[in-house]
Design a protein around this motif. Structure first.
Motif: not given
Length: 82
Positions: A5-10, A34-35, A63
């Motif tokens: 899974k590709k992690k998208f930044p919040k 992460d943001y 978010d």
């Protein structure tokens, strides 16, 4: 994508981004990958006293909202606070 899974930044929208607390908070948050931060202040082209201030926001899912902006009339609060 091979089960990864590709992690998208919040995405965090911060009002009062040009103030002391907002500016320091943004610097702290940017240390993490992460943001993503959307800074909102007059200096960044947003005037929260105008009805249409949201028209210049990027078309992104937000978010979290951290509201640190203050009224120009804060010294008159509560009589002149908005």
């Amino acid at each position: 994508m091979n089960g990864i899974k590709k992690k998208f930044p919040k995405i965090i929208l911060i009002t009062g981004a040009s103030g002391y607390i907002g500016g320091n908070l943004i610097q702290y948050i940017k240390q993490s990958n992460d943001y993503d931060v959307i800074p909102v202040s007059r200096r960044h082209g947003f005037d929260l006293t105008k009805d249409n201030w949201t028209k210049n926001l990027p078309n992104k899912r937000v978010d979290t909202i951290i509201h640190l902006a203050q009224s120009n009339n804060y010294r008159d609060f509560p009589a002149g606070g908005e």
